[in-house]
Design a protein around this motif. Structure first.
Motif, PDB file in Angstrom:
ATOM      1  N   LEU A 195     -13.101 -52.645  41.613  1.00 12.70           N
ATOM      2  CA  LEU A 195     -13.824 -52.079  42.263  1.00 12.70           C
ATOM      3  C   LEU A 195     -15.115 -51.501  41.552  1.00 12.70           C
ATOM      4  N   ARG A 196     -14.723 -51.015  40.271  1.00 15.85           N
ATOM      5  CA  ARG A 196     -15.832 -50.427  39.341  1.00 15.85           C
ATOM      6  C   ARG A 196     -16.880 -51.643  39.231  1.00 15.85           C
ATOM      7  N   ASP A 197     -16.057 -52.991  38.604  1.00 15.30           N
ATOM      8  CA  ASP A 197     -17.062 -54.150  38.525  1.00 15.30           C
ATOM      9  C   ASP A 197     -18.013 -54.385  39.897  1.00 15.30           C
ATOM     10  N   PHE A 198     -17.572 -54.285  40.845  1.00 18.03           N
ATOM     11  CA  PHE A 198     -18.230 -54.581  42.132  1.00 18.03           C
ATOM     12  C   PHE A 198     -19.391 -53.642  42.331  1.00 18.03           C
ATOM     13  N   VAL A 199     -19.078 -52.278  42.016  1.00 13.76           N
ATOM     14  CA  VAL A 199     -19.945 -51.264  42.358  1.00 13.76           C
ATOM     15  C   VAL A 199     -21.244 -51.536  41.016  1.00 13.76           C
ATOM     16  N   ASP A 200     -20.889 -51.809  39.830  1.00 12.87           N
ATOM     17  CA  ASP A 200     -21.788 -52.151  38.957  1.00 12.87           C
ATOM     18  C   ASP A 200     -22.609 -53.258  39.081  1.00 12.87           C
ATOM     19  N   LEU A 201     -22.084 -54.290  39.972  1.00 12.70           N
ATOM     20  CA  LEU A 201     -23.104 -55.541  40.530  1.00 12.70           C
ATOM     21  C   LEU A 201     -23.754 -55.220  41.737  1.00 12.70           C
ATOM     22  N   ASN A 202     -23.248 -54.199  42.531  1.00 16.04           N
ATOM     23  CA  ASN A 202     -23.712 -53.914  43.811  1.00 16.04           C
ATOM     24  C   ASN A 202     -23.815 -52.308  44.100  1.00 16.04           C
ATOM     25  N   PRO A 203     -24.647 -51.728  43.645  1.00 17.12           N
ATOM     26  CA  PRO A 203     -24.613 -50.194  43.665  1.00 17.12           C
ATOM     27  C   PRO A 203     -24.962 -49.418  44.993  1.00 17.12           C
ATOM     28  N   GLU A 204     -25.309 -50.425  45.967  1.00 16.49           N
ATOM     29  CA  GLU A 204     -25.725 -49.986  47.139  1.00 16.49           C
ATOM     30  C   GLU A 204     -24.377 -49.836  47.982  1.00 16.49           C
ATOM     31  N   PHE A 205     -23.227 -50.218  47.209  1.00 15.28           N
ATOM     32  CA  PHE A 205     -22.028 -50.029  47.951  1.00 15.28           C
ATOM     33  C   PHE A 205     -21.214 -48.980  47.346  1.00 15.28           C
ATOM     34  N   GLU A 206     -21.869 -47.987  46.337  1.00 15.37           N
ATOM     35  CA  GLU A 206     -21.116 -47.115  45.839  1.00 15.37           C
ATOM     36  C   GLU A 206     -20.554 -46.076  46.613  1.00 15.37           C
ATOM     37  N   THR A 207     -21.163 -45.555  47.746  1.00 15.95           N
ATOM     38  CA  THR A 207     -20.651 -44.658  48.463  1.00 15.95           C
ATOM     39  C   THR A 207     -19.253 -45.142  49.509  1.00 15.95           C
ATOM     40  N   PRO A 208     -19.596 -46.385  50.343  1.00 19.88           N
ATOM     41  CA  PRO A 208     -18.381 -46.938  50.818  1.00 19.88           C
ATOM     42  C   PRO A 208     -17.142 -47.381  50.027  1.00 19.88           C
ATOM     43  N   ILE A 209     -17.288 -47.836  48.706  1.00 19.70           N
ATOM     44  CA  ILE A 209     -16.303 -48.173  47.651  1.00 19.70           C
ATOM     45  C   ILE A 209     -15.528 -46.690  47.412  1.00 19.70           C
TER      46      ILE A 209
END
Length: 59
Positions: A29-43
């Motif tokens: 999940l951290r890797d995903f948010v690092d690559l896609n910061p626009e999804f930080e809140t939903p994650i």
């Protein structure tokens, strides 16, 4: 089936027999948010929901 269920179905089909730890999931999940910061809140909301899933105080 909702459109978003397609990804869930693919996950279950491809990796449904694997066992993972919550530590591994947290890292992904951290890797995903690092690559896609626009999804930080939903994650973050999803992670919080998972963390509190069995907490009777959050019902």
């Amino acid at each position: 089936m909702y459109f978003t269920d397609r990804g869930i179905e693919e996950l279950v089909q491809r990796r449904g027999d694997e066992e993972v730890t919550l530590e591994w999931l947290g890292e992904r999940l951290r890797d995903f948010v690092d690559l896609n910061p626009e999804f930080e809140t939903p994650i973050e909301r999803f992670a919080t929901w998972l963390a509190r899933l069995d907490d009777p105080d959050d019902e």
